[in-house]
Design an enzyme around this catalytic site. Sequence first.
Site, PDB file in Angstrom:
ATOM      1  N   TYR A  90       8.134  -5.119 -80.383  1.00 17.79           N
ATOM      2  CA  TYR A  90       8.006  -5.190 -78.954  1.00 17.79           C
ATOM      3  C   TYR A  90       6.894  -6.265 -78.654  1.00 17.79           C
ATOM      4  CZ  TYR A  90       5.118  -4.557 -74.782  1.00 17.79           C
ATOM      5  OH  TYR A  90       4.250  -4.551 -73.898  1.00 17.79           O
ATOM      6  N   GLU A 122      -1.353  -8.814 -74.830  1.00 13.59           N
ATOM      7  CA  GLU A 122      -0.329  -8.042 -75.291  1.00 13.59           C
ATOM      8  C   GLU A 122      -0.863  -6.904 -76.449  1.00 13.59           C
ATOM      9  OE1 GLU A 122       2.735  -7.225 -74.134  1.00 13.59           O
ATOM     10  OE2 GLU A 122       2.603  -8.722 -72.664  1.00 13.59           O
ATOM     11  N   CYS A 171      10.610   7.364 -56.202  1.00 14.54           N
ATOM     12  CA  CYS A 171      11.752   6.950 -56.155  1.00 14.54           C
ATOM     13  C   CYS A 171      12.220   6.404 -54.870  1.00 14.54           C
ATOM     14  CB  CYS A 171      12.901   7.924 -56.574  1.00 14.54           C
ATOM     15  SG  CYS A 171      12.738   8.788 -58.214  1.00 14.54           S
ATOM     16  N   ASP A 208       9.092  -1.244 -74.268  1.00  9.48           N
ATOM     17  CA  ASP A 208       7.878  -0.391 -74.479  1.00  9.48           C
ATOM     18  C   ASP A 208       8.033   1.120 -73.866  1.00  9.48           C
ATOM     19  OD1 ASP A 208       7.810  -0.862 -71.617  1.00  9.48           O
ATOM     20  OD2 ASP A 208       5.658  -1.483 -71.690  1.00  9.48           O
TER      21      ASP A 208
HETATM   22 FE1  SF4 Z   1      12.710   5.782 -61.902  1.00  9.81          FE
HETATM   23 FE2  SF4 Z   1      13.314   7.107 -59.595  1.00  9.81          FE
HETATM   24 FE3  SF4 Z   1      13.688   4.382 -60.072  1.00  9.81          FE
HETATM   25 FE4  SF4 Z   1      15.109   6.033 -61.124  1.00  9.81          FE
HETATM   26  S1  SF4 Z   1      14.802   5.892 -58.890  1.00  9.81           S
HETATM   27  S2  SF4 Z   1      14.188   4.154 -61.766  1.00  9.81           S
HETATM   28  S3  SF4 Z   1      13.776   7.732 -61.573  1.00  9.81           S
HETATM   29  S4  SF4 Z   1      11.615   5.234 -59.858  1.00  9.81           S
END
Ligand code: SF4
Length: 323
Positions: free
Chosen positions: A128, A45, A202, A146
């Site tokens: 943290y 860590e 995403c 973090d």
């Molecule tokens: Fe991050 Fe995209 Fe997941 Fe939202 S959808 S937490 S922006 S990776």
Amino acid sequence: MSPSVAKNLHARVTFRNRLLRWYDAHRRDLPWRNTSDPYRIWVSEIMLQQTKVGAVLDHYRRFLERFPDVKALARAREQSVLAAWSGLGYYRRARNLHAAARVVAFERKGQVPTSAAELRELPGIGPYTAAAIASIAFGERAAVVDGNVERVLQRVTGKPNLGKQETWRLADALISPKRPADFNQAMMELGATVCLPRDPKCLMCPVIDFCTTRGAHARTAKEVRKSKSISYALCRSNAGVCLLQRPKDASRMAAMWELPEVLPNGSDPAAHFRHSILDTDFEVTVYLDGHGSDNGEWIAQSRLPKLALTGLARKILRHFDLL
Ligand code: SF4
């Protein structure tokens, strides 16, 4: 509209479960994830603070070979600890780790504190790191926030200015009571491998259904980097290599050894490097010089491996096969 994980209990539980299922399937196999030894988790860590996993792996292995337990670290000289840390940067971390190891070894009979509150009393352990060690090594339900977790939660909630306290509160509300260690590591892993600062993936994200922004805030944060040029003299003789020790009270890399800095002198450089420290990229030029520096010390080549060298000095000496 995405269900709000901040207010909705059902959404929180589903968020948690999806994140943990993703972590079980995709987690990286890292050495500190295969141990329950609190000392080894603690070292990892500290090394991982502001440093990427790839840069830590080798240092972690070598550091633990040299200091396999907290007593071995406590008994070591500071220069040996700094030498083992060399190349990782942020040397204050190594000094604090060493000081904390002495407290644990000599005042606590080698027992690492088991709660986040007690861990915070050791040098170099902030909220943290204390939460990370307490949850990972001892299963305490202490949320970790973090930079990675902060970014994930800001994007999920759609609040890029989510304050520190609010972020901690949300992380506390989300953490799995049954698997706090895995939950914390899963959040950090998500930020490190999927919810990337500039290019979030995403479509691979296990919590996309809960995310308000889905990457919309990415690429707005510009990284401001500086560039500098710097020149060093590499002075070699039968006596060894001429090096300078930085002042003991320097704000960075205190008491570490480096090559003497020189002004470009019109002669042909012996080598060029690029080297990055924090937000600065250095263009480094090295000149050969047989005389040495007035303030320098001649160090025998055999001593170099154990000397607390700066990362850049180590890089230059390696380039010239002196290390
Ligand atoms: Fe991050 Fe995209 Fe997941 Fe939202 S959808 S937490 S922006 S990776």
